[in-house]
Each structure stands twice: as structure tokens, then as C-alpha cells.
Design an enzyme around this catalytic site. Structure first.
Site, PDB file in Angstrom:
ATOM      1  N   CYS A   1       0.810  -1.221   0.000  1.00  0.00           N
ATOM      2  CA  CYS A   1       0.000   0.000   0.000  1.00  0.00           C
ATOM      3  C   CYS A   1       0.839   1.264   0.000  1.00  0.00           C
ATOM      4  CB  CYS A   1      -0.980  -0.009   1.167  1.00  0.00           C
ATOM      5  SG  CYS A   1      -0.271   0.262   2.806  1.00  0.00           S
ATOM      6  N   ASP A   2       2.069   1.223   0.518  1.00  0.00           N
ATOM      7  CA  ASP A   2       2.941   2.396   0.499  1.00  0.00           C
ATOM      8  C   ASP A   2       3.123   2.941  -0.914  1.00  0.00           C
ATOM      9  OD1 ASP A   2       3.388   0.423   2.465  1.00  0.00           O
ATOM     10  OD2 ASP A   2       5.322   1.260   3.029  1.00  0.00           O
ATOM     11  N   ALA A   3       3.082   2.025  -1.885  1.00  0.00           N
ATOM     12  CA  ALA A   3       3.317   2.406  -3.278  1.00  0.00           C
ATOM     13  C   ALA A   3       2.321   3.451  -3.757  1.00  0.00           C
ATOM     14  CB  ALA A   3       3.247   1.175  -4.182  1.00  0.00           C
ATOM     15  N   LEU A   4       1.148   3.511  -3.134  1.00  0.00           N
ATOM     16  CA  LEU A   4       0.120   4.450  -3.574  1.00  0.00           C
ATOM     17  C   LEU A   4       0.461   5.889  -3.218  1.00  0.00           C
ATOM     18  CD1 LEU A   4      -3.132   2.425  -2.825  1.00  0.00           C
ATOM     19  CD2 LEU A   4      -1.760   2.514  -4.920  1.00  0.00           C
ATOM     20  N   PHE A   5       1.464   6.081  -2.379  1.00  0.00           N
ATOM     21  CA  PHE A   5       2.005   7.416  -2.114  1.00  0.00           C
ATOM     22  C   PHE A   5       3.190   7.709  -3.021  1.00  0.00           C
ATOM     23  CE2 PHE A   5       4.881  10.370  -0.016  1.00  0.00           C
ATOM     24  CZ  PHE A   5       4.041  11.320   0.549  1.00  0.00           C
TER      25      PHE A   5
END
Length: 377
Positions: A160-164
Site C-alpha cells: 500500500c505504500d506504493a500508492l504514495f
């Protein structure tokens, strides 16, 4: 008679001014103090550089997104000087892993500089374009799902970090270059992550497939038997959504999806805010590490304040939570400007301390301040 009228008028002005000052004080925000804290954070971080892999990695990317947002709000050239200095020494390069969303986060700051400095030849976005084109269109083992399927790494943005890290860059690049195809590609991969990691019942994102319950004894749980939802992980997502929406055209065909996701997550984050204002590293098991944490809380504060400032969130409902969070964040800053209580680099809830700091924590602090400053406008 004129003198008496003048006295009455003067008294009214003084009383009105006093009431305004009293109301301003009750709101608990002082612009000068917020700006001073932000500058101190910048100065300390610039004097104490740190990164995980290289000066172009995701930790620096997140930090300089915070610096970009601080400049956008304040127009203080100290922020722009820091942005240009790092871009110059980085030679406008991304990090090296073309398949990895983390490694283009630094380009947000490059694009932001380009949008604010029109000197011909000063900003070089060619490395960013090469990265984005390869990232979106070249085959890699994550897209193919080879060798990593057991770990759930079967999509491009599998954590989910990738969405930042990548979507705000793609969106800003599309805006700056007037090439909407990059935004459309972003949406395609964003939906893959959403479909794989978003828990619609909890209105939160699992950090990755390890934490998605499958109804077996192997499901990872907190000591209280609840699902594991990482504060910073969801902070990455919610903060990233605010960045996306801020630069996304109002008539973009998928904007409603992002607005609804933002509001759903924001309402859940509000429900989970502890009384002292700072979110714990484990959102559903705050007692596991019962202290506030700055990076996740900073991203939440930024996002909630942005939502209030842009009319997506109800001011009466969310503004008190934002102010409480900012006060708690400010209390985590040391006298020298260092921002403490930042969980170290990780991928799940872990403790922090007053002395734990990271550049991305400073970035979250600056992002929060950049939107809190606007609450009084």
C-alpha cells in the site's frame, strides 16, 4: 457629542479586536509559530541528511514532497532552495529499480520545481519520463507474477505504500506535461492495488497480502485478535489521495472514485484517533504500542486538513481533530527542530520513541503544517 461617539467607536473596535484575538487563541493555532516550527524542522533535517539506499530513494522522496508542499503554502524561498539543491546534486535522477514505485517518489519534487521555475534548461525531467515509461510499460516479474506469487507480489504496486510513491508523481507529471495518458495508466494500476488490499468493512488498506485475512489459522492477527492495519501504511495511502486529488482535474472521469475512497478512509481514521491526538502504529490494537507516532499521524493530519480546506470533509466534524493532531505533532518536535516519535523504516506496526527520527517523518510533519496553516484562511 463627537468626542463621545468617537470614544464609543474606539471602544467597539477595541472590544471587537479583543474578541477576535480571544477567538483566535481558542482555535489554538498561531500561524507564526507553525511556520517557525516548519522552518526549524527543515533546517535540522537539511543539516542531518539521511537515506536508506541513496539520496534519490523513497525516504528522500517523501521528505521532499513535504518540502514541496511547505513551499506551495508559504512561498518561503528556504524551501525552494532546499528543493533545488537536492535536485542539482541528484542530477535530476530517480533511483535505479524501474519496476519499483519507491524509486520515482523523488520526482515529485523535480516536477514541482519545474512547475515553478520556467528557466529554459534548468529542470531536467527526462530521467523521470524514462522511469515512468519503463515502470508502466516494460515487463517485470511483479507484473508477470513469476517467482513472487507466494508473497502476493503479483501486481505492480503490491504494497500500500506504493500508492504514495508513484501515483502522485504520475498525476503531477500528467498535469505538468498535459499528457493525461499517464493519469489513465496510474488509475489502472491503482485499481489493482485497491482490489487486492482494500478492506471495505474496515475502510483501511492492508499493508500487503501477508495481512489480508483468508479465513485460515495462518491469518496474522494482533494480540487482541483483530486485523493488523499499519498506521503509516494507511497514512501513505490517505496522504497520497490528498496529493492526487489536489492536482487531479475536477472533470477527470475517475475522480469520483478517489473522492469517495478519500472520504471513506478519512471517516475511519477520524474514528480511530486517540484522545491525545496521535494515532498509534497499530490502528486496531493501539494498546500494543501505546504511544503516538508522527509519520502516520502527520500524513493523516495533512490529509484531513486538506479535506477540510477543499470542502470534501465537514469542517465542524474534522477541524477539531486536525487541530488536536497538530498540537500533538508539534509537541513531538525537539527544541533544535528534530521531529521525534517516528517509527523506523518498516512494513508493519513497531514502536517509536522520542529520539527516533527519519527524513520521511520530517516530510510528514511539513505536509501537515502546510495544510494546517490554511485552516484559518
Amino acid at each position: 457629542m463627537k468626542n463621545q461617539a468617537l470614544k464609543i467607536l474606539t471602544l467597539c473596535v477595541l472590544v471587537g479586536s479583543a474578541m477576535s484575538l480571544k477567538l483566535y487563541a481558542q482555535k489554538g493555532l498561531n500561524h507564526s509559530e507553525i511556520e517557525a516550527k516548519m522552518i526549524k524542522a527543515l533546517e535540522w533535517q537539511e543539516a542531518h541528511p539521511i537515506f536508506a539506499l541513496a539520496p534519490t530513494d523513497w525516504t528522500e522522496g517523501a521528505y521532499y514532497i513535504g518540502v514541496s508542499r511547505a513551499h506551495k503554502t508559504t512561498q518561503d524561498m528556504m524551501y525552494m532552495a532546499a528543493l533545488k539543491n537536492q535536485a542539482y546534486w541528484n542530477n535530476w535522477q530517480t533511483y535505479s529499480r524501474l519496476h519499483h514505485a519507491d524509486d520515482v517518489a523523488i520526482s515529485y519534487s523535480y516536477i514541482y520545481i519545474g512547475m515553478n521555475d520556467k528557466r529554459p534548461g534548468f529542470v531536467n525531467l527526462e530521467p523521470t519520463k524514462k522511469f515512468l515509461d519503463a515502470h508502466l510499460h516494460e515487463d517485470d516479474e511483479w507484473k508477470a507474477g513469476t517467482d513472487k506469487s507466494a508473497s502476493g507480489k503479483t501486481i505492480l504496486w503490491w504494497w500500500c505504500d506504493a500508492l504514495f510513491m508513484a501515483p502522485p508523481v504520475l498525476n503531477l507529471y500528467a498535469k505538468h506535461t498535459n499528457q493525461p495518458k499517464y493519469r489513465d495508466e496510474m488509475h489502472k494500476y491503482y485499481m489493482e492495488t485497491y482490489n487486492q488490499l482494500y478492506d471495505k468493512e474496515e475502510r483501511l488498506f492492508a499493508r500487503d497480502m501477508r495481512f489480508v485475512w483468508k479465513g485460515t489459522e495462518k491469518d496474522l492477527k494482533e494480540p487482541n485478535d483483530k486485523k493488523i492495519f499499519w498506521s503509516r501504511g494507511n497514512g501513505w495511502v490517505l496522504g497520497g489521495l490528498a496529493l492526487l486529488l489536489d492536482d487531479m482535474p475536477n472533470d477527470y472521469k475517475h475522480r469520483t472514485f478517489y473522492e469517495n475512497l478519500f472520504k471513506d478512509m478519512a471517516s475511519r481514521i477520524l474514528e480511530l484517533q486517540p484522545k491525545d491526538g496521535l494515532w498509534r502504529t497499530s490502528l486496531l490494537s493501539p494498546e500494543t504500542y501505546d504511544h503516538g507516532e508522527v509519520s502516520g499521524s502527520g500524513f493523516y493530519t495533512f490529509a484531513l486538513a486538506w479535506g477540510v480546506n477543499n470542502g470534501l470533509l465537514d469542517r465542524n466534524k474534522y477541524e477539531p481533530a486536525v487541530k488536536k493532531a497538530w498540537k500533538a505533532l508539534a509537541d513531538c518536535q525537539h527544541e533544535d527542530g528534530r521531529v521525534g516519535w517516528v517509527q523506523n523504516i518498516g512494513a508493519s506496526p513497531e514502536p517509536a520513541s522520542a529520539d527516533s527520527w527519519q527524513n520521511f517523518g520530517t516530510g510528514a510533519f511539513l505536509m501537515a503544517g502546510s495544510e494546517v496553516l490554511k485552516l484559518e484562511e
